[in-house]
Design an enzyme around this catalytic site. Structure first.
Site, short mmCIF file in Angstrom:
data_model
loop_
_atom_site.label_atom_id
_atom_site.label_comp_id
_atom_site.label_asym_id
_atom_site.label_seq_id
_atom_site.Cartn_x
_atom_site.Cartn_y
_atom_site.Cartn_z
N GLY A 180 0.79 -1.22 0.00
CA GLY A 180 0.00 0.00 0.00
C GLY A 180 0.81 1.27 0.00
N CYS A 238 6.58 -4.10 0.59
CA CYS A 238 6.84 -2.79 -0.02
C CYS A 238 7.36 -2.90 -1.45
CB CYS A 238 7.84 -2.02 0.83
SG CYS A 238 7.28 -1.69 2.51
N GLY A 239 6.80 -3.80 -2.24
CA GLY A 239 7.34 -4.05 -3.58
C GLY A 239 7.37 -2.83 -4.47
N CYS A 315 -2.93 -1.86 -31.98
CA CYS A 315 -4.12 -1.49 -32.74
C CYS A 315 -5.33 -1.37 -31.81
CB CYS A 315 -4.39 -2.51 -33.85
SG CYS A 315 -3.07 -2.56 -35.08
N TYR A 344 5.37 -2.85 -11.61
CA TYR A 344 4.12 -3.05 -12.35
C TYR A 344 4.20 -2.47 -13.77
CZ TYR A 344 2.47 -4.23 -7.73
OH TYR A 344 2.34 -4.82 -6.50
#
Length: 365
Positions: A180, A238-239, A315, A344
């Protein structure tokens, strides 16, 4: 690990973190390919029997339980393997929770055990001989930028855990506050106030005397020795915070065009490489890196002092990385360099959509 599971990143982090949080058997295998001993905690809302058995085989430190049904499946599989599995119950809190970009709790989602059923889950876990309930997991939000609000969230997690521990005389070894902690993609100069968070967290824990009061020292020692995690721990995943600022995504401008009054810079790349901006429908921060080479015998198109939308090669009109961002100058052949792309980015992208080539990955030590 879902923020960035590339082996060079894991190798760099392994000496400075207590362990890795994995959300699939594949991620567990990636950890074990890097480090055979480091602690692994395993979660996810749809674990298969093979994943549960595999996690046990790879000696995960803690297994996060998402439902009462999953709890019974873990008991069944652990019984077949003649072992005892250390678990945390993942709780979907009712709130109140800090506002964050994504909410996994406090609203209807597929994650965790509804707070109103936690007592039932505790009673069941205490009856099962092949699971060892060691605490609770509260991964409730993603990308929270409010440091004071995050302290209040952790305080809520601790108070809820204390209530259940007191009611059921449950010795707690771990409280996992989940992830978070956010990254500000809209104003990169105003990031999560880590100093305010840690000082607020320290004050809150001292006031509660939480760790001294809720943990059982003899039991903690055994857990710490067996599992490689500090006993009596408040855990954080804590990634994003660890990896976002470490990565960049670079894409060449292959065309410049105007449609319906909007200026577009079209790049060789897009959301199949770097899906985060499209997934969150936000403009990702970037700079224009000038490239002076020009190999064509005709004039080089450019834009000056313009608001541009950076679009990719796919596309679909959804392949947009930034919208209406002012730039002093951009030319075909220049490179758009996106910052804060280490979390991410590649890891959540649909790599083979349209079968374009994968980008080159460069790791700098």
């Amino acid at each position: 690990m879902k923020a960035n599971s590339e082996a060079p990143v894991l190798k760099a982090l392994a000496p400075i973190v207590h362990g890795f949080e994995a959300a699939s058997l594949g991620e567990i295998e990636k950890v074990r390919a890097v480090d055979l001993e480091i602690a692994v905690i395993f979660g996810g809302p749809a674990k298969t029997d093979d994943e549960i058995a595999g996690a046990i085989g790879y000696r995960v430190s803690l297994l996060h339980v998402e439902s009462l049904h999953e709890l019974q499946r873990i008991e069944y599989i652990a019984g077949q393997l003649q072992t005892v599995v250390p678990i945390l119950l993942r709780v979907n809190l009712r709130g109140p929770l800090s506002a964050a970009q994504l909410q996994m709790a406090g609203v209807p989602t597929q994650f965790g055990i509804d707070e109103v059923r936690v007592a039932e889950a505790i009673r069941l876990a205490r009856r099962l001989p092949h699971v060892d309930l060691q605490g609770f997991h509260f991964h409730s939000m993603s990308n929270n930028l409010d440091a004071a609000g995050h302290v209040r969230f952790v305080d809520l997690c601790i108070r809820k855990s204390q209530e259940w521990a007191s009611e059921f005389r449950l010795p707690l070894s771990y409280l996992n506050a989940g992830g978070g902690i956010g990254v500000n993609y809209q104003d990169v100069e105003q990031q999560f106030d880590w100093d305010a968070f840690t000082s607020g967290l320290d004050r809150m824990i001292r006031e509660q005397e939480m760790l001294a009061g809720m943990m059982e020292p003899a039991r903690m020692g055994a857990v710490s020795q067996d599992q490689g995690l500090p006993a009596g721990s408040l855990l954080f995943e804590c990634g994003r915070y660890l990896t976002a600022a470490c990565g960049y995504y670079a894409a060449e401008v292959v065309d410049i065009k105007q449609n319906h009054g909007k200026q577009f810079a079209v790049v060789r790349g897009g959301s199949h490489h770097f899906r985060l901006p499209a997934a969150w429908k936000q403009s990702h921060p970037f700079t224009v890196v000038p490239v002076e080479e020009w190999h064509y015998p005709f004039p080089r198109p450019e834009l000056r002092d313009s608001a541009i939308t950076v679009a990719g090669e796919l596309c679909t009109p959804n392949d947009v990385l930034a919208r209406d961002v002012f730039v002093p100058r951009v030319r075909i052949g220049d490179v758009i360099l996106f910052r804060y792309a280490g979390a991410y980015g590649w890891s959540i992208s649909h790599h083979d959509f349209l079968s374009h080539p994968h980008p080159e990955h460069i790791f700098l030590e």
